[in-house]
Design a protein around this motif. Structure first.
Motif, mmCIF file in Angstrom:
data_model
loop_
_atom_site.group_PDB
_atom_site.id
_atom_site.type_symbol
_atom_site.label_atom_id
_atom_site.label_comp_id
_atom_site.label_asym_id
_atom_site.label_seq_id
_atom_site.Cartn_x
_atom_site.Cartn_y
_atom_site.Cartn_z
ATOM 1 N N MET A 122 0.810 -1.194 0.000
ATOM 2 C CA MET A 122 0.000 0.000 0.000
ATOM 3 C C MET A 122 0.852 1.255 0.000
ATOM 4 S SD MET A 122 -3.161 0.136 2.490
ATOM 5 C CE MET A 122 -2.388 -1.203 3.343
ATOM 6 N N GLU A 123 1.954 1.160 0.739
ATOM 7 C CA GLU A 123 2.798 2.336 0.840
ATOM 8 C C GLU A 123 3.704 2.407 -0.363
ATOM 9 O OE1 GLU A 123 2.335 4.498 2.813
ATOM 10 O OE2 GLU A 123 1.200 3.588 4.441
ATOM 11 N N ARG A 159 0.779 -17.238 -1.739
ATOM 12 C CA ARG A 159 0.325 -16.830 -0.406
ATOM 13 C C ARG A 159 0.242 -18.059 0.461
ATOM 14 N NH1 ARG A 159 -4.432 -12.473 -1.484
ATOM 15 N NH2 ARG A 159 -3.412 -11.374 -3.177
ATOM 16 N N THR A 173 4.059 -14.142 9.468
ATOM 17 C CA THR A 173 3.598 -12.770 9.670
ATOM 18 C C THR A 173 2.864 -12.627 10.994
ATOM 19 O OG1 THR A 173 3.312 -12.689 7.289
ATOM 20 C CG2 THR A 173 2.369 -10.896 8.564
ATOM 21 N N PRO A 218 10.133 -6.170 -10.891
ATOM 22 C CA PRO A 218 8.976 -6.751 -10.219
ATOM 23 C C PRO A 218 9.138 -8.261 -10.101
ATOM 24 C CG PRO A 218 8.298 -5.277 -11.968
ATOM 25 C CD PRO A 218 9.763 -5.439 -12.109
ATOM 26 N N VAL A 258 3.661 -7.216 4.700
ATOM 27 C CA VAL A 258 3.351 -7.048 6.131
ATOM 28 C C VAL A 258 4.456 -7.668 6.969
ATOM 29 C CG1 VAL A 258 1.707 -7.561 7.958
ATOM 30 C CG2 VAL A 258 0.881 -7.015 5.682
ATOM 31 N N GLY A 286 2.770 -4.941 -9.070
ATOM 32 C CA GLY A 286 3.849 -5.341 -8.167
ATOM 33 C C GLY A 286 3.470 -6.556 -7.356
ATOM 34 N N SER A 287 3.953 -6.588 -6.101
ATOM 35 C CA SER A 287 3.697 -7.735 -5.229
ATOM 36 C C SER A 287 2.524 -7.415 -4.315
ATOM 37 C CB SER A 287 4.934 -8.007 -4.385
ATOM 38 O OG SER A 287 6.090 -7.715 -5.123
ATOM 39 N N PRO A 288 1.799 -8.445 -3.875
ATOM 40 C CA PRO A 288 0.680 -8.197 -2.974
ATOM 41 C C PRO A 288 1.165 -7.778 -1.580
ATOM 42 C CG PRO A 288 0.987 -10.537 -3.284
ATOM 43 C CD PRO A 288 1.973 -9.858 -4.189
ATOM 44 N N TYR A 289 0.332 -6.996 -0.903
ATOM 45 C CA TYR A 289 0.714 -6.451 0.404
ATOM 46 C C TYR A 289 0.728 -7.540 1.467
ATOM 47 C CZ TYR A 289 1.067 -2.810 3.913
ATOM 48 O OH TYR A 289 1.496 -2.001 4.914
ATOM 49 N N TRP A 290 -0.302 -8.359 1.448
ATOM 50 C CA TRP A 290 -0.423 -9.438 2.437
ATOM 51 C C TRP A 290 0.040 -10.734 1.829
ATOM 52 C CZ3 TRP A 290 -1.208 -10.590 7.373
ATOM 53 C CH2 TRP A 290 -1.612 -11.895 7.693
ATOM 54 N N PRO A 291 0.793 -11.575 2.471
ATOM 55 C CA PRO A 291 1.366 -11.339 3.797
ATOM 56 C C PRO A 291 2.805 -10.871 3.767
ATOM 57 C CG PRO A 291 1.522 -13.651 3.271
ATOM 58 C CD PRO A 291 1.002 -12.968 2.034
ATOM 59 N N ARG A 292 3.430 -10.873 2.572
ATOM 60 C CA ARG A 292 4.896 -10.707 2.613
ATOM 61 C C ARG A 292 5.341 -9.300 2.969
ATOM 62 N NH1 ARG A 292 7.910 -15.330 -0.101
ATOM 63 N NH2 ARG A 292 6.286 -16.893 0.071
ATOM 64 N N PRO A 321 4.288 -14.027 -5.513
ATOM 65 C CA PRO A 321 4.626 -15.006 -4.486
ATOM 66 C C PRO A 321 3.378 -15.804 -4.092
ATOM 67 C CG PRO A 321 4.503 -12.807 -3.561
ATOM 68 C CD PRO A 321 4.127 -12.684 -4.993
ATOM 69 N N CYS A 355 -7.475 -4.418 1.660
ATOM 70 C CA CYS A 355 -6.175 -3.900 2.086
ATOM 71 C C CYS A 355 -5.082 -4.899 1.766
ATOM 72 C CB CYS A 355 -6.167 -3.608 3.592
ATOM 73 S SG CYS A 355 -7.101 -2.158 4.024
ATOM 74 N N GLY A 356 -5.365 -6.165 2.085
ATOM 75 C CA GLY A 356 -4.354 -7.205 1.884
ATOM 76 C C GLY A 356 -4.063 -7.416 0.408
ATOM 77 N N ALA A 357 -5.076 -7.242 -0.416
ATOM 78 C CA ALA A 357 -4.906 -7.503 -1.838
ATOM 79 C C ALA A 357 -4.201 -6.343 -2.533
ATOM 80 C CB ALA A 357 -6.260 -7.745 -2.490
ATOM 81 N N ALA A 358 -4.088 -5.209 -1.858
ATOM 82 C CA ALA A 358 -3.406 -4.062 -2.467
ATOM 83 C C ALA A 358 -2.000 -4.471 -2.835
ATOM 84 C CB ALA A 358 -3.388 -2.904 -1.476
ATOM 85 N N ARG A 359 -1.476 -3.849 -3.841
ATOM 86 C CA ARG A 359 -0.169 -4.271 -4.331
ATOM 87 C C ARG A 359 0.852 -3.187 -4.098
ATOM 88 N NH1 ARG A 359 -1.510 -8.720 -6.451
ATOM 89 N NH2 ARG A 359 -0.429 -9.613 -8.166
ATOM 90 N N VAL A 360 2.053 -3.612 -3.779
ATOM 91 C CA VAL A 360 3.137 -2.649 -3.706
ATOM 92 C C VAL A 360 3.876 -2.716 -5.032
ATOM 93 C CG1 VAL A 360 3.442 -2.668 -1.233
ATOM 94 C CG2 VAL A 360 4.587 -4.389 -2.592
ATOM 95 N N PRO A 361 4.357 -1.598 -5.517
ATOM 96 C CA PRO A 361 5.090 -1.645 -6.772
ATOM 97 C C PRO A 361 6.400 -2.395 -6.574
ATOM 98 C CG PRO A 361 5.108 0.570 -5.852
ATOM 99 C CD PRO A 361 4.280 -0.259 -4.950
#
Lengths: 198, 604
Positions: A1-2, A28, A36, A22, B228, B220-226, A26, B21-27
Motif C-alpha cells: 500500500m505504501e 500466499r 507474519t 517486479p 506485512v 507489483g507484489s501483494p501487500y499481504w502477507p509478505r 509469491p 487492504c491485503g490484496a493491495a499491491r506494492v510496486p
C-alpha cells in the motif's frame, strides 16, 4: 500500500532498487501467513509484557497487618461488658508515603474479666463496612446491609444474615502491665472461612 | 468459521475491507525499505500501550509526581524498564518522522500527488516535538522542571499577550500541580489523539496517491502477507534499538534505564538545566544569537515560524526545478546547522567547570535520595526534599561553602575539596581526627597555614607551648604526645574512629591523665582546669562541642574574649535572629564529623 515513489516513471522508486525488477507473484502460502502472525504477535506482545510486569506488581505487596500494637490501657475500658472502639495508631505506608503515627484501623475491645479482654475486628466480613455498636439492641449492627451480631460477634440470624461468617475475632490480645496490645489483622471478605488477608 | 465470517462481513464490512487492504499491491518487490510508515504506526501503538501502563501509576501533582516516578523506578518490578522503553521510543519516533521527512524531500516525494502526505508528516513531527516537550516535565525532577520552565517562560517575551500565554500554558501564575495536570492531559490525551488522526490521514492520503500512480506503474507484489511480514521485521529492528538503549545502563543499580534526577525544588533553579537533544539546536541558535541581536522573540518564535512556513510551502515551490533544488539545500543547511549548534552547546557545557559542578552536585543528590528514602522507610508527607535538607552528606558542603569557606579550607586532597575564598583560618578537613590533632601538637605545623598560621593565635600561648614541649623530644616524650593525641581525639567520638578508639582504650585512659598534666594550666578538662582562657577539652570536637563553638566561639567555654574573628552563628535563643538555624548547625557539624547514614556494604 505504501509507495515512496514520486512518480510512475520507470526509475527505481526505492533506494535499494527493489522496484526495478517486479518479482514473480509469491504464493500466499500458509508459512508466510503464519510467520507474519508470529512477527506481529512478537511486536505487539513486547510492550504488553513490559507493561504487565509493572501492572502485576501489586500482587507482590503485602498488607501492614500482623503486628502487635498498643491499643489502650485497662483503665480506659468500662467494667461492664460494653464494647468500645479504639483506633490502632501506627506508621502507615501508602505506596511511597510514610505517615508516622496515624490511625491505620480500629478494633472493638470488650472486658470479659478483670484482666481478660476480647477484641473484635470492626470490619464486616460481608463487604467490609465498619460495624457499629448498637447500644439499644445490646449488640453490633453493620450499617450497610443490616447484619446483626451479638456481643461476642456471632450472627443473630446465621441463616439470613448477609454476612457469610461471624464477626472476626482478633485472637492476639496481650495484657502488658496495664496496657492492652492487640495483634492487628485483616481477613478476606465474602467467604465463610476466616482467612488472614496478606 | 465461514458462517461467522459472513455474518460479521454482512454487519460490518470489515472482512471485505481487510481483504481489500491485503490484496493491495506494492510496486515492485516486497522490501524492508517500504516499512517506515508502518513502523511509525507501530511505534505509536507501542507508546500507547506503555503509556497507558505508566499513566496507571503516575500521580500528576507537585506533591506526588516525582514520588510516583520514584516508586516506579525503584520499587515496582520492571517499572524502570517500562519508563526507559517509553522514553527511548519517544525519542526514536522523532527520528523516524525526521527520516521520513528528509527522505521525502530529498527524493522529491513531497510534490504532486503527495502534498497532503507531506503535510501530515510535517505536522506529525510538530506533534512529536510537543509530546517530547510535555513528557519531559512529568518526572518533575530538577532538570525537567527547570528546563521546561525556561521554555515556557519564553512565552512571556511575546509582546502584549506574553503574560497571559504563560499563565495559560502553566495553568496558573506559577509552575506547580496544575501545570503537571495540564501537561499530563496534553501528553497522554490530546497530543496522542492528534498524532493518531494525522497517522490515519497520512495513510489515507498515501493510499490515494498510490492509486493515482498505480495506473502508470507495473503490477507489483501483494501487500499481504509478505510486505506485512517485511514491515513487522522493520518493527522488530526498531524494538531492538529501543531496548538496546533502554538496557544500555545495565539492569541493576539505581542508574538503570533512564536516570531519575533529584526532586524539583521550587526554591532553587537547577544551574545545569538543558533541553532534550531534540531542542538543542534551537537552544544553540538562541544562545549563539545566529540572527544577531533579535533576542528571544526572533530566535525562539519568528525564525522557527518562518522555517515552518517554508516547509509548508515546499510542495508548491518544489514544482519548479530551481525550487526543488532550493528545498533540498534548505533541508541540508538546517540539518547541518542543527547538528553543528547542538555540538557547540555540548562542547561548551563539557568545558564549563560551573556546569559540570552543577551536574555533579545534582547526581550526588539524585544518588543519595533513594538511600535516604530507604533508610527512612518511605517518603515523609512533607516530601523527599525534607529528607535531603537534613542530610549532612549532601547539605554539609553547601552549608560550609555558604558560611565557613570565607575563611576556612576543607581540603583533603579529594575531588570534592572546598577551597576558601581567602584562606585565613585552620583547614577543617578531618577535624578532631588523630592526624589532625597530631599536626596541631607538631611544632613544625601548628603555626602553618593548615592550623593557626593565618590567625591571631599564630603568636599565641598554644604555639609557644607546643614549640617548647615538643621541639626536641626524647622518645618517651614522643610516646606521651601520641597518647595525648589518641585521648584528645577519642573525645570527639568520630564514627570513623569508633573501631580504633575501642581498640586503644588503654592508651586513651593513659592519655586522659596526660591531658590533665599537660593541658589544664590553660584548658579545662573534666574536673581539672578552668574555663575562660582557652577552649574546653572535655568532649573536644564532639557533636555537642562543635555545635557549641559554631553557635558562639566567644563563649567562655571556647575562646572567650580571645576569640579571633570567627562569627557567632547562633548566639541568640531566638533562632530567627541567628545566622544559622540550630538544625543547620547540626547538619554542618555532622558533615564535618563524617557522621551520616550510609547503607551497609556501601564501602564507606
Amino acid at each position: 500500500m505504501e509507495n515512496v515513489s514520486s512518480s510512475g516513471k520507470n526509475k527505481p522508486s526505492c533506494a535499494c532498487g527493489c522496484a526495478a525488477t517486479p518479482a514473480n507473484e509469491p504464493r500466499r502460502g500458509f508459512l508466510a501467513k503464519a510467520t507474519t502472525l508470529v512477527l506481529g504477535g512478537a511486536a505487539l506482545g513486547t510492550p504488553l509484557i513490559v507493561g504487565l510486569i509493572s501492572f502485576l506488581n501489586p500482587l507482590r505487596q503485602k498488607t501492614q497487618a500482623g503486628r502487635f500494637y498498643r491499643v489502650a490501657t485497662l483503665e480506659a475500658l468500662p467494667d461492664d461488658d460494653t464494647p468500645l472502639k479504639f483506633p490502632i495508631i501506627a506508621d502507615r505506608k501508602d505506596a511511597w508515603t510514610l505517615h508516622k503515627n496515624v490511625p491505620i484501623g480500629s478494633v472493638f475491645l470488650r472486658r470479659v474479666g478483670p484482666k481478660q479482654i476480647k477484641a473484635l475486628s470492626v470490619i464486616c466480613p460481608h463487604a467490609g463496612c465498619f460495624i457499629g455498636y448498637d447500644a439499644a439492641a445490646g449488640g453490633f449492627l453493620c450499617p450497610c446491609h443490616t447484619a446483626h451480631f451479638d456481643l461476642d460477634g456471632r450472627r443473630e440470624d446465621p441463616e439470613d444474615s448477609p454476612s457469610p461468617r461471624d464477626m472476626d475475632t482478633l485472637d492476639g490480645v496481650e495484657i502488658r502491665g496495664d496496657e492492652i496490645w492487640v495483634k492487628y489483622e485483616q481477613f478476606q471478605m465474602g467467604i465463610a472461612k476466616k482467612v488472614v488477608k496478606r | 468459521m465461514k458462517a461467522l465470517c459472513s455474518w460479521i462481513e454482512s454487519r460490518t464490512g470489515l472482512c471485505g475491507w481487510l481483504a481489500a487492504c491485503g490484496a493491495a499491491r506494492v510496486p515492485g518487490r516486497v522490501c524492508l525499505c517500504r516499512s517506515l510508515p508502518f513502523v511509525l504506526g507501530f511505534a505509536f501503538v507501542f507508546q500507547a500501550i506503555t503509556g497507558i501502563f505508566l499513566l496507571m501509576r503516575y500521580c500528576p501533582s507537585a506533591a506526588s509526581a516525582w514520588e510516583s516516578v520514584y516508586w516506579l523506578q525503584y520499587e515496582v518490578q520492571g517499572g524502570w524498564l517500562l519508563r526507559a522503553v517509553h522514553h527511548y521510543c519517544g525519542q526514536a519516533v522523532l527520528v523516524l518522522v525526521g527520516v521520513q521527512f528528509v527522505v521525502m524531500i530529498l527524493r522529491g516525494a513531497y510534490r504532486a500527488p503527495r502534498e497532503f502526505v507531506f503535510w501530515c508528516v510535517l505536522l506529525l513531527g510538530i506533534v512529536t516535538l510537543g509530546l517530547l516537550l510535555t513528557g519531559d516535565l512529568l518526572a518533575w525532577d530538577e532538570n525537567s522542571r527547570s528546563a521546561t520552565l525556561t521554555r515556557v517562560n519564553f512565552l512571556q517575551s511575546l509582546p502584549e499577550v506574553g503574560g497571559a500565554l504563560f499563565k495559560l500554558a502553566a495553568a496558573g501564575p506559577e509552575f506547580g500541580s496544575l501545570t503537571l495536570s495540564q501537561f499530563t492531559t496534553l501528553h497522554a490525551l490530546l497530543l496522542p489523539a492528534a498524532f493518531l488522526v494525522l497517522l490515519v490521514l497520512r495513510w489515507w492520503f498515501a493510499r490515494r496517491a498510490t492509486t493515482v500512480e498505480a495506473a502508470e506503474a507495473p503490477a507489483g507484489s501483494p501487500y499481504w502477507p509478505r510486505q506485512v511480514a517485511a514491515n513487522l521485521v522493520g518493527c522488530l529492528v526498531f524494538l531492538t534499538v529501543v531496548f538496546a538503549l533502554a538496557l544500555a545502563h545495565g539492569t541493576t543499580g539505581d542508574g538503570r534505564g533512564v536516570a531519575l534526577g533529584s526532586p524539583a525544588n521550587p526554591a532553587e533553579f537547577y544551574e545545569a538545566a538543558r533541553p532534550e537533544w531534540a531542542f538543542m539546536g534551537l537552544y544553540g541558535m538562541s544562545e549563539f544569537k545566529v540572527f544577531g541581536g533579535g533576542g528571544t522573540v526572533v530566535h525562539i518564535f519568528i525564525a522557527p515560524s518562518i522555517m515552518l512556513c517554508l516547509f509548508l510551502l515546499m510542495p508548491f515551490t518544489g514544482r519548479f526545478k530551481i525550487g526543488h533544488v532550493l528545498n533540498i539545500v534548505l533541508v541540508v543547511v538546517l540539518l547541518v546547522g542543527d547538528v553543528y549548534l547542538s555540538y557547540k552547546i555540548y562542547a561548551r557545557d563539557d568545558s564549563d567547570p560551573l556546569h559540570q559542578a552543577a551536574i555533579r552536585q545534582s547526581q550526588l543528590a539524585a544518588a543519595r535520595i533513594p538511600v535516604l528514602i530507604r533508610h527512612h522507610g518511605g517518603i515523609p508527607p512533607e516530601g523527599p526534599l525534607a529528607l535531603l535538607r537534613n542530610d549532612p552528606k549532601t547539605q554539609g558542603p553547601a552549608l560550609f561553602k555558604r558560611h565557613c569557606a570565607t575563611c576556612h579550607d576543607w581540603v583533603g586532597g579529594a575531588a570534592d575539596d572546598i577551597k576558601a575564598e581567602e584562606s585565613s583560618a585552620p583547614n577543617l578537613f578531618a577535624f578532631g581526627s588523630r592526624e589532625k590533632i597530631a599536626g596541631l601538637l607538631d611544632p613544625k605545623q601548628i603555626a602553618g597555614d593548615e592550623y593557626f598560621g593565618n590567625t591571631a593565635f599564630k603568636r599565641g600561648k598554644m604555639v609557644d607551648f607546643v614549640r617548647e614541649m615538643f621541639s626536641d623530644m626524647e622518645p618517651e616524650d614522643l610516646e606521651d604526645r601520641n597518647l595525648l593525641v589518641m585521648a584528645l581525639s577519642a573525645e570527639a567520638k568520630l564514627p570513623a574512629q569508633k573501631v580504633i578508639d575501642q581498640k586503644d582504650a588503654e592508651q586513651i585512659a593513659e592519655g586522659r591523665e596526660l591531658i590533665v598534666d599537660y593541658c589544664t594550666d590553660c584548658h579545662q578538662f573534666g574536673k581539672s582546669g578552668r574555663l575562660g582562657t582557652a577552649p574546653e577539652l572535655t568532649g573536644y570536637a564532639s557533636r555537642e562541642w562543635t555545635v557549641g563553638i559554631i553557635a558562639n566561639p566567644a563563649d567562655p567555654r571556647f575562646y572567650g574574649k580571645n576569640n579571633d574573628r570567627m562569627q557567632a552563628y547562633a548566639e541568640s535563643d531566638d533562632e530567627t535572629k541567628n545566622l544559622m538555624t540550630n538544625r543547620e548547625i547540626e547538619v554542618l557539624t555532622d558533615w564535618l564529623r563524617g557522621d551520616w547514614y550510609e547503607p551497609e556494604g556501601s564501602g564507606q
